[in-house]
Design a protein around this motif. Structure first.
Motif, mmCIF file in Angstrom:
data_model
loop_
_atom_site.group_PDB
_atom_site.id
_atom_site.type_symbol
_atom_site.label_atom_id
_atom_site.label_comp_id
_atom_site.label_asym_id
_atom_site.label_seq_id
_atom_site.Cartn_x
_atom_site.Cartn_y
_atom_site.Cartn_z
ATOM 1 N N THR A 97 -8.913 -10.369 -2.935
ATOM 2 C CA THR A 97 -8.399 -9.414 -3.923
ATOM 3 C C THR A 97 -9.057 -8.051 -3.748
ATOM 4 O O THR A 97 -8.422 -7.016 -3.984
ATOM 5 N N ARG A 98 -10.313 -8.022 -3.317
ATOM 6 C CA ARG A 98 -10.971 -6.739 -3.054
ATOM 7 C C ARG A 98 -10.256 -5.994 -1.929
ATOM 8 O O ARG A 98 -9.969 -4.794 -2.034
ATOM 9 N N ARG A 99 -9.932 -6.698 -0.858
ATOM 10 C CA ARG A 99 -9.233 -6.059 0.254
ATOM 11 C C ARG A 99 -7.811 -5.667 -0.131
ATOM 12 O O ARG A 99 -7.308 -4.632 0.327
ATOM 13 N N MET A 100 -7.175 -6.457 -0.969
ATOM 14 C CA MET A 100 -5.836 -6.106 -1.440
ATOM 15 C C MET A 100 -5.868 -4.795 -2.214
ATOM 16 O O MET A 100 -4.986 -3.940 -2.071
ATOM 17 N N ARG A 101 -6.896 -4.616 -3.034
ATOM 18 C CA ARG A 101 -7.002 -3.377 -3.818
ATOM 19 C C ARG A 101 -7.366 -2.179 -2.934
ATOM 20 O O ARG A 101 -6.890 -1.069 -3.169
ATOM 21 N N ILE A 102 -8.195 -2.406 -1.929
ATOM 22 C CA ILE A 102 -8.491 -1.322 -0.986
ATOM 23 C C ILE A 102 -7.203 -0.883 -0.309
ATOM 24 O O ILE A 102 -6.902 0.318 -0.195
ATOM 25 N N ARG A 103 -6.426 -1.843 0.160
ATOM 26 C CA ARG A 103 -5.172 -1.534 0.846
ATOM 27 C C ARG A 103 -4.253 -0.693 -0.025
ATOM 28 O O ARG A 103 -3.608 0.253 0.449
ATOM 29 N N ALA A 104 -4.174 -1.051 -1.305
ATOM 30 C CA ALA A 104 -3.222 -0.410 -2.210
ATOM 31 C C ALA A 104 -3.462 1.080 -2.377
ATOM 32 O O ALA A 104 -2.563 1.815 -2.804
ATOM 33 N N ALA A 105 -4.654 1.546 -2.029
ATOM 34 C CA ALA A 105 -4.991 2.971 -2.206
ATOM 35 C C ALA A 105 -4.803 3.784 -0.931
ATOM 36 O O ALA A 105 -5.070 4.989 -0.933
ATOM 37 N N GLN A 106 -4.323 3.165 0.150
ATOM 38 C CA GLN A 106 -4.268 3.860 1.432
ATOM 39 C C GLN A 106 -2.837 4.258 1.791
ATOM 40 O O GLN A 106 -2.001 3.392 2.080
ATOM 41 N N PRO A 107 -2.527 5.557 1.842
ATOM 42 C CA PRO A 107 -1.175 5.985 2.250
ATOM 43 C C PRO A 107 -0.795 5.504 3.650
ATOM 44 O O PRO A 107 0.388 5.283 3.927
ATOM 45 N N ALA A 108 -1.777 5.300 4.525
ATOM 46 C CA ALA A 108 -1.460 4.827 5.877
ATOM 47 C C ALA A 108 -0.992 3.380 5.888
ATOM 48 O O ALA A 108 -0.498 2.902 6.911
ATOM 49 N N GLU B 221 -14.435 -17.004 7.178
ATOM 50 C CA GLU B 221 -14.271 -15.736 7.879
ATOM 51 C C GLU B 221 -12.960 -15.701 8.669
ATOM 52 O O GLU B 221 -12.265 -14.675 8.712
ATOM 53 N N ARG B 222 -12.631 -16.826 9.307
ATOM 54 C CA ARG B 222 -11.395 -16.894 10.095
ATOM 55 C C ARG B 222 -10.179 -16.750 9.185
ATOM 56 O O ARG B 222 -9.212 -16.046 9.510
ATOM 57 N N PHE B 223 -10.229 -17.399 8.039
ATOM 58 C CA PHE B 223 -9.119 -17.314 7.099
ATOM 59 C C PHE B 223 -8.969 -15.892 6.563
ATOM 60 O O PHE B 223 -7.845 -15.361 6.488
ATOM 61 N N LEU B 224 -10.064 -15.255 6.178
ATOM 62 C CA LEU B 224 -9.980 -13.885 5.668
ATOM 63 C C LEU B 224 -9.451 -12.940 6.736
ATOM 64 O O LEU B 224 -8.702 -11.999 6.436
ATOM 65 N N CYS B 225 -9.784 -13.197 7.996
ATOM 66 C CA CYS B 225 -9.243 -12.381 9.085
ATOM 67 C C CYS B 225 -7.723 -12.520 9.140
ATOM 68 O O CYS B 225 -7.002 -11.524 9.295
ATOM 69 N N SER B 226 -7.225 -13.743 8.976
ATOM 70 C CA SER B 226 -5.772 -13.954 9.016
ATOM 71 C C SER B 226 -5.066 -13.166 7.925
ATOM 72 O O SER B 226 -4.009 -12.560 8.161
ATOM 73 N N GLN B 227 -5.636 -13.163 6.735
ATOM 74 C CA GLN B 227 -5.008 -12.463 5.619
ATOM 75 C C GLN B 227 -5.123 -10.943 5.770
ATOM 76 O O GLN B 227 -4.217 -10.200 5.375
ATOM 77 N N THR B 228 -6.219 -10.497 6.361
ATOM 78 C CA THR B 228 -6.417 -9.067 6.552
ATOM 79 C C THR B 228 -5.408 -8.504 7.547
ATOM 80 O O THR B 228 -4.901 -7.390 7.378
ATOM 81 N N ILE B 229 -5.091 -9.272 8.593
ATOM 82 C CA ILE B 229 -4.053 -8.849 9.531
ATOM 83 C C ILE B 229 -2.736 -8.668 8.794
ATOM 84 O O ILE B 229 -2.051 -7.647 8.939
ATOM 85 N N ALA B 230 -2.371 -9.657 7.965
ATOM 86 C CA ALA B 230 -1.092 -9.593 7.243
ATOM 87 C C ALA B 230 -1.064 -8.448 6.241
ATOM 88 O O ALA B 230 -0.001 -7.876 5.969
ATOM 89 N N LEU B 231 -2.205 -8.102 5.674
ATOM 90 C CA LEU B 231 -2.254 -6.983 4.723
ATOM 91 C C LEU B 231 -2.023 -5.645 5.407
ATOM 92 O O LEU B 231 -1.509 -4.706 4.790
ATOM 93 N N GLY B 232 -2.398 -5.534 6.684
ATOM 94 C CA GLY B 232 -2.419 -4.227 7.314
ATOM 95 C C GLY B 232 -1.171 -3.808 8.055
ATOM 96 O O GLY B 232 -0.921 -2.617 8.222
#
Length: 590
Positions: free
Chosen positions: A492-503, A421-432
């Motif tokens: 990869t699921r979060r990466m694909r979600i990100r790719a669809a968001q204009p924000a 969970e901690r690792f996924l949080c780190s990557q989610t910050i970088a994605l956003g």
């Protein structure tokens, strides 16, 4: 009667624009003649002329929210009896797909050391990896980033062998320095001796080696060296490069009595390459790799005339500290002080790469005590430490050598049960955050420390350069209970979600939220103002209550969490975030 409008000033030709850069680099030379030699390199390809570039209408965007890079060596995934580049292509097709738009293949040339960064021949693909056809095949599916390793070449490169024999090309391509010269002001990323004694027909010479004695620095004060490198660029473009990464570019120009980093001439050389690429290969992106303190790194945007993209080097140590300490204090302070990238420029956001986690970019952002706490935690998680020399003859931590997955085994208090969970949080910050995300293959696969690799090579960096056997990797990825499969599937699921968001467009508006210290949050808004995303991350290993009123959500809008795909409660209600839970709260779901 209105006066007639003044005509637009004439646009300088490519020759004139190149000559202007060359005048700064080589004031004693005929710079128009040098500019003509550069243009002539591309004339046969009919990619450059002496005329001004023709404006394209409409101009295609350089990037979008769907852009994401995969960082990998050509042989990070291997299969028996198959060239590794073909195995990499198969892995990308089977397990990555459209989650990324581009692939950075780390140096794939014949080399003598440093896992590819001591290049023996810029024109060839290492036959142990494959060939140019394999590179081009991967380029049919993804944009490709090539490394332009031009600060130095291998001691086995023909130019250096010619230097040793007093022959051209090469006899004048390297820096020779009096061994008694004062080099104490030179900034070093290593602790090895700067000068390498080398026998030549004219006697013993001492050549400049910023990184190692097998990586000999080129002398860009000789314009013939610049011409050679531009010809290398021409070959890269012909073989499908869409992004050029200027490795260790800050050290390019040398002048005794200075720090020999970020000199005016170095910046001018980057400007020249940008001018050239914009003319001969519009849309090709230039990215600078400068693992240095944040204020120095930012200078490589220039006046929107140097790098299109710079690595966001401070992000990795700050995210690591935030998640180890459970506090957003330093990460938030940095985020609030970061300027938006200039128009036409952006950041590359990453937490891990083939190198360690650089600590120089944390200087001035984390106190010495905070850095020491991170170093201690990383050591306790099985990590190693690499140092650099300082001007007073001492040493300082240069980078942390550890898999980023294992760097998040626990907190400053020790190992706990929240690593995934901690690792996924780190990557989610970088994605956003503002910019383009780049995911290292070993982050995508939650690869642990490769201590066997360190023992085999004797190099600390091998801890994060594991080579997977493809059958073993597929077995892990196809097992839904394995850590590799869990992290890969969710990331990869979060990466694909990100790719669809204009924000989440790299240039979308960003504002840092002021929340309780155990939360890190920011707001993004699309250019048309139709989509807002409030990104909130629980940095602690405890459940934390979040008042939605603190986010100032517009009460007339309906809000969803993109990550869970669920509606949010009313804006005056509270919810509790699980340890390291992330929210992407939006008012518009494309």
């Amino acid at each position: 009667m209105q006066p007639a409008p003044l005509p637009d000033p004439p646009v300088p030709s490519l020759l004139d624009r190149l000559a202007k850069h060359l005048d700064i680099l080589y004031p004693q030379h005929d710079c128009q003649a040098l500019a003509s030699r550069i243009v002539d390199l591309f004339a046969a390809d009919q990619t450059a002329t002496t005329a001004p570039p023709t404006p394209r209408s409409p101009t295609p965007p350089l990037w979008s929210q769907s852009d994401c890079l995969l960082l990998t060596y050509g042989d990070s995934v291997r299969e028996q009896d198959q060239p590794p580049l073909q195995t990499l292509h198969a892995f990308c097709e089977d397990y990555v797909g459209d989650a990324v738009s581009a692939v950075h293949i780390l140096p794939f040339f014949p080399y003598s050391s440093d896992d590819g960064f001591a290049v023996e021949d810029y024109t060839q693909v290492d036959p142990q990896l494959g060939n140019w056809s394999d590179i081009q095949q991967l380029g049919q599916s993804y944009d490709l980033m090539f490394d332009l390793v031009i600060n130095h070449v291998s001691s086995q490169h023909r130019w250096f062998k010619n230097f040793q024999q007093g022959r051209e090309p090469g006899a004048t391509y390297f820096h020779t320095v009096n061994p008694n010269a004062d080099v104490s002001t030179v900034v070093r990323p290593r602790t090895s001796a700067l000068l390498r004694p080398t026998e030549t027909p004219t006697g013993l010479q001492h050549v400049w080696c910023t990184f190692s004695h097998d990586q000999v620095d080129l002398n860009f004060a000789n314009p013939d060296v610049l011409l050679e490198i531009i010809d290398v660029i021409r070959g890269y473009l012909a073989n499908g490069a869409k992004i050029l990464r200027l490795d260790a570019i800050g050290y390019l120009w040398k002048q005794l009595g200075t720090s020999c980093i970020h000199l005016r001439e170095t910046h001018e050389a980057v400007k020249l390459l940008r001018t050239l690429l914009d003319a001969v290969a519009p849309g090709t992106l230039l990215i600078t790799e400068t693992n240095v303190p944040n204020n120095e790194n930012l200078t490589y945007f220039g006046n929107r005339n140097e790098a299109h993209i710079i690595y966001n080097f401070s992000l990795a140590p700050l995210i690591l500290h935030a998640l180890l300490s459970g506090t957003a204090t330093y990460l938030q302070r940095w985020m609030r002080s970061m300027p938006p990238a200039p128009v036409g420029c952006t950041y590359l956001n990453f937490t891990a790469s083939h190198d360690g986690i650089g600590m120089r970019p944390a200087e001035g952002l984390l106190s010495d005590e905070e850095q020491s706490q991170v170093v201690s935690a990383v050591k306790s998680f099985g990590g190693l430490i690499s140092s650099r020399g300082t001007a007073d003859g001492g040493e300082r931590v240069y980078e942390l050598n550890i898999s980023f997955f294992d760097a998040l085994k626990g907190t400053l208090a020790g190992v706990d049960a929240h690593q995934v969970e901690r690792f996924l949080c780190s990557q989610t910050i970088a994605l956003g955050i503002e910019g383009i995300p780049a995911i290292y293959i070993h982050s995508l696969l939650a690869t642990p420390n490769d201590l066997a690799g360190v023992k085999e090579t004797g190099r600390n960096r091998s801890i994060n350069r594991h080579r997977w056997q493809y059958d073993a990797l597929k077995s892990q990825l196809d097992d839904p209970q394995s850590t590799t499969s869990i992290v890969h599937a969710e990331l990869t699921r979060r990466m694909r979600i990100r790719a669809a968001q204009p924000a989440f467009h790299p240039a979308a508006t960003q504002f840092t939220l002021i929340l309780d210290n155990h939360f890190f949050g920011f707001w993004r808004q699309s250019a048309d103002r139709q989509q807002s995303i409030f990104a909130v991350h629980n940095l602690s290993n405890q459940p934390q209550p979040l008042s939605l009123e603190d986010l100032n959500l517009i009460s007339t809008d309906r809000w969803w969490d993109l990550i869970e795909g669920t509606p949010m409660p009313g804006m005056y209600e509270s919810l509790t975030l699980a340890p390291y839970q992330c929210l992407w709260i939006t008012n518009s779901r494309p």
